[in-house]
Structures are given as C-alpha cells and as structure tokens.
Write an enzyme that holds these catalytic residues in place. Structure first.
Site, PDB file in Angstrom:
ATOM      1  N   HIS A 257       5.386   6.841  11.471  1.00  0.00           N
ATOM      2  CA  HIS A 257       4.828   6.611  10.132  1.00  0.00           C
ATOM      3  C   HIS A 257       3.853   7.768   9.894  1.00  0.00           C
ATOM      4  O   HIS A 257       2.631   7.595   9.913  1.00  0.00           O
ATOM      5  CB  HIS A 257       4.135   5.252  10.116  1.00  0.00           C
ATOM      6  CG  HIS A 257       3.782   4.744   8.750  1.00  0.00           C
ATOM      7  ND1 HIS A 257       3.842   5.524   7.600  1.00  0.00           N
ATOM      8  CD2 HIS A 257       3.344   3.513   8.341  1.00  0.00           C
ATOM      9  CE1 HIS A 257       3.464   4.780   6.566  1.00  0.00           C
ATOM     10  NE2 HIS A 257       3.167   3.575   6.990  1.00  0.00           N
TER      11      HIS A 257
ATOM     12  N   LYS B 229      24.969  -5.225  -1.940  1.00  0.00           N
ATOM     13  CA  LYS B 229      26.376  -5.600  -2.187  1.00  0.00           C
ATOM     14  C   LYS B 229      27.303  -4.987  -1.143  1.00  0.00           C
ATOM     15  O   LYS B 229      28.513  -5.027  -1.286  1.00  0.00           O
ATOM     16  CB  LYS B 229      26.816  -5.089  -3.556  1.00  0.00           C
ATOM     17  CG  LYS B 229      26.134  -5.704  -4.743  1.00  0.00           C
ATOM     18  CD  LYS B 229      26.815  -5.167  -6.004  1.00  0.00           C
ATOM     19  CE  LYS B 229      26.085  -5.524  -7.272  1.00  0.00           C
ATOM     20  NZ  LYS B 229      26.594  -4.752  -8.408  1.00  0.00           N
TER      21      LYS B 229
ATOM     22  N   ARG C 164      11.555   4.026   3.547  1.00  0.00           N
ATOM     23  CA  ARG C 164      11.119   3.120   4.617  1.00  0.00           C
ATOM     24  C   ARG C 164      12.309   2.264   4.998  1.00  0.00           C
ATOM     25  O   ARG C 164      13.042   1.771   4.139  1.00  0.00           O
ATOM     26  CB  ARG C 164       9.966   2.246   4.141  1.00  0.00           C
ATOM     27  CG  ARG C 164       9.665   1.129   5.135  1.00  0.00           C
ATOM     28  CD  ARG C 164       8.434   0.373   4.810  1.00  0.00           C
ATOM     29  NE  ARG C 164       7.247   1.159   5.098  1.00  0.00           N
ATOM     30  CZ  ARG C 164       6.012   0.644   5.149  1.00  0.00           C
ATOM     31  NH1 ARG C 164       5.830  -0.640   4.932  1.00  0.00           N
ATOM     32  NH2 ARG C 164       4.980   1.402   5.425  1.00  0.00           N
TER      33      ARG C 164
ATOM     34  N   ARG D 202       0.803  -1.224   0.000  1.00  0.00           N
ATOM     35  CA  ARG D 202       0.000   0.000   0.000  1.00  0.00           C
ATOM     36  C   ARG D 202       0.829   1.263   0.000  1.00  0.00           C
ATOM     37  O   ARG D 202       0.653   2.144  -0.829  1.00  0.00           O
ATOM     38  CB  ARG D 202      -0.860   0.064   1.274  1.00  0.00           C
ATOM     39  CG  ARG D 202      -2.238  -0.463   1.190  1.00  0.00           C
ATOM     40  CD  ARG D 202      -2.693  -0.770   2.615  1.00  0.00           C
ATOM     41  NE  ARG D 202      -1.786  -1.786   3.154  1.00  0.00           N
ATOM     42  CZ  ARG D 202      -1.960  -3.075   2.983  1.00  0.00           C
ATOM     43  NH1 ARG D 202      -3.036  -3.511   2.390  1.00  0.00           N
ATOM     44  NH2 ARG D 202      -1.094  -3.955   3.428  1.00  0.00           N
ATOM     45  N   THR D 203       1.728   1.375   0.972  1.00  0.00           N
ATOM     46  CA  THR D 203       2.420   2.656   1.153  1.00  0.00           C
ATOM     47  C   THR D 203       3.257   2.979  -0.080  1.00  0.00           C
ATOM     48  O   THR D 203       3.177   4.077  -0.629  1.00  0.00           O
ATOM     49  CB  THR D 203       3.291   2.608   2.429  1.00  0.00           C
ATOM     50  OG1 THR D 203       2.450   2.217   3.514  1.00  0.00           O
ATOM     51  CG2 THR D 203       3.904   3.956   2.734  1.00  0.00           C
TER      52      THR D 203
HETATM   53  C1  NCD Z   1       1.942  -0.418   8.592  1.00  0.00           C
HETATM   54  C2  NCD Z   1       3.463  -0.288   8.614  1.00  0.00           C
HETATM   55  O1  NCD Z   1       4.163  -0.696   7.710  1.00  0.00           O
HETATM   56  O2  NCD Z   1       3.895   0.270   9.598  1.00  0.00           O
HETATM   57  N1  NCD Z   1       1.402  -0.650   7.322  1.00  0.00           N
HETATM   58  C3  NCD Z   1       1.277   0.354   6.417  1.00  0.00           C
HETATM   59  O3  NCD Z   1       2.129   1.183   6.245  1.00  0.00           O
HETATM   60  N2  NCD Z   1       0.117   0.404   5.734  1.00  0.00           N
HETATM   61  C4  NCD Z   1       1.435  -1.350   9.601  1.00  0.00           C
HETATM   62  C5  NCD Z   1       1.902  -2.773   9.612  1.00  0.00           C
HETATM   63  O4  NCD Z   1       2.828  -3.178   8.932  1.00  0.00           O
HETATM   64  O5  NCD Z   1       1.281  -3.529  10.373  1.00  0.00           O
END
Ligand code: NCD
Length: 313
Positions: free
Chosen positions: A142, A90, A112, A62-63
């Site tokens: 987040h 590497k 991320r 999703r993100t």
């Molecule tokens: C969350 C995350 O990655 O922190 N998911 C997300 O970004 N939609 C929550 C999760 O992984 O449970």
C-alpha cells in the site's frame, strides 16, 4: 512488472520496494508544494485534460476519497467505478474491465484489490503512457499509505535517523506494515520495532533488521512514533487470537501504555480504527494523535504521486 522507465522515472507506483531514498524524498518534497502556508491544499492545473479512474474492488473510504479529491485538486477528470455494479460482477475479467476503461481514454488507474499482485497485473495490461497506482493489493503493498505516513512523520519530527518507531498489531496481514517497514528502512530510521502476538508476526521478519516484541510494555519504551494497525479480520484464519477482549488487554493502546513512550510521541493509524480493540478513544482523540492529519496530508502526497506519474505525458 518494472515500475521505472529506462530514464529512471516512475511509470507506475506499485510498491516502494526498490525505490531509493532520493526518489522518496522527491515525492515528499513535491507534496510540500501542494500545501500552502495556511495548511490548505492548493488547486493546480497539473492534470488538466487527464482522466483518472478509481477502480476499487475492496471497501475503502479514506483512500478512495482522498485519491478522488487529489485528482480534482489537480484539475483532472475523475471517475470512481462502482465495482459492486460493474461488469466484473457479471463475470467480465479484470483485464477486460481495465481495457474497456482504457478505451475511454483513462490516463491513470488507481486500483485496490483483495488479491496480492493485482496492481502489477493491471500495469501489465495497460498501454505505454497509462499509469497505475496501487491503492492496496491483498496483504502485499500500500505504497501511498506508507508515503503519507513518512510525510506526516517528517513534518512533525523533521528527520528520520534519530527515531524509534513502533508498529503495533496485525503485521502479518498488513500491506500497510509491509510498505511502511520498507519505506522507514529506506529513510534510515534508527530503530523499527514490531509489536504483536507471535501468531501475527511474519516468520523470519527479524532478518530484515527490525526488532520484534510480544510485550507492548517493552516495545513502547521511549518510542518517538507509534503506528497502530487494525486486526485484518477479513484476511485472518480463525484461531490466531483467543478473543478481541484478550487482544485489547495485551495489545490495546491505553493511556497507561502511551505514557511509556517519549513525552512528545505521536500516535498514528491508517484507519479504519476499531476503537476499544487496538486503540482506546482517549488516545485516538487525545493530544498525541495525528490520525486526522495523516488523512489531510494524504491528499497532498497523492497529488505528488499523480503528478510524478503523468509528468510529460
Ligand atoms: C488500510 C488498508 O486498506 O490497507 N487502510 C487504509 O488504506 N487507510 C488499513 C486497514 O484496512 O486496516
């Protein structure tokens, strides 16, 4: 890392910590501009000639995808680095990877990483004018997930000050919960409740003004909003829970438990869901669930953040 410039504008979005209600409201209002009267996302030229680079060192559907779509909707050039085959695999340092991508004229990094603080580190490495968005760092923050949750709540419930919001599950390891608690407090939510086994509640969290419950049946009473969280097994030491079956028995969101909340309660989840563990399918797919609306609104919110960080650059 200071995320504001000297004129009080956002340079980076690393955390919601310290952002004012008016700053959050501005982003939410900006997101409104990107959804038309038929609930469709608009297409604009706001990021024309800009390059957005997604660097995800952790799994994401999703993100990462919604950031990519958001950048495309704003007419940016967008690439997603495949970290599994990137030079970091590497042995290249994170800093060198970022500096090389910057040399390719990246204007905005969306990052991320499994380490808390990674986004701050990256923001320290980039040159002035290059922006960094934290798309999740370890257990820490987040911010865009919390913003899109605020946006979803505001669209449906209109305002925050009368709401009782319950966040249920693995609060201890959740960067979503951490950012969310911060954002909901800033917006003046009447009551924030955390529901979890004691082993999954951060110590001393009650000192921040939230109420903690270990019994689902108590914490869900008359809630307006329920935010369910996945067990972050990848960040969990063994022994915090007896078993998943036991967890579902005590903390799974079933129809029976849902009926304890207000009649017009909404059920949210950042995804990915573990159906049958923290949430039953009848609830996840039921009439109170706004889980897929969160995903849709997430694009508009990410568009708003990208425009804010690149405006005038
Ligand atoms: C969350 C995350 O990655 O922190 N998911 C997300 O970004 N939609 C929550 C999760 O992984 O449970």
């Amino acid at each position: 890392m200071e995320q504001m410039d000297k004129n009080g504008r956002l340079k980076h979005l690393l955390t919601l910590d310290g952002l004012s209600q008016s700053c959050l409201n501005k982003l939410l209002l900006q997101a409104d501009q990107f959804i038309d009267e038929h609930q469709r996302l608009r297409h604009t030229d706001d990021l024309k000639d800009k390059t957005v680079v997604n660097v995800f060192f952790e799994a994401s559907t999703r993100t990462r995808t919604t950031f990519e779509i958001a950048a495309k909707r704003l007419s940016a050039d967008v690439i997603s680095v495949n970290v599994a085959t990137a030079a970091t695999a590497k042995g290249e340092s994170l800093r060198d990877t970022i500096l090389n991508l910057q040399a390719m004229q990246a204007d905005l990094f969306v990052c991320r990483h499994s380490d808390s603080g990674a986004a701050h580190f990256i923001a320290q490495q980039v040159k002035p004018g290059v922006a960094v968005i934290n798309a999740g760092d370890g257990c820490h923050a987040h911010p865009t997930q919390a913003l899109l949750d605020l946006y979803t709540i505001r669209r449906i419930k209109k305002e925050f000050s009368n709401l009782t919001i319950a966040i249920v599950g693995d609060i201890l390891h959740s960067r979503v919960a951490r950012s969310e608690i911060m954002a909901l407090k800033t917006m003046g939510v009447k009551q924030i409740r955390l529901i979890a086994p004691k082993t999954l509640l951060p110590p001393y969290i009650e000192q921040t003004g939230v109420r903690c419950y270990t019994k689902m049946e108590e914490g869900l009473q008359n809630a307006d909003v329920i935010i369910m969280l996945r067990l972050q097994k990848e960040r969990m030491e063994e022994g915090l829970l007896p078993s998943l079956r036991e967890y579902h028995r005590c903390y799974g969101l079933t129809l029976d438990r849902l009926s304890l909340a207000k009649k017009d309660v909404i059920v949210m989840h950042p995804g990915p869901m573990d159906r049958g563990v923290e949430i039953d399918s009848v609830v996840a797919d039921g009439p109170h669930s706004v889980i897929l609306q969160q995903v849709h609104f997430g694009i508009a919110v990410r568009m708003a953040v990208m425009v804010e960080l690149t405006a005038g650059k």
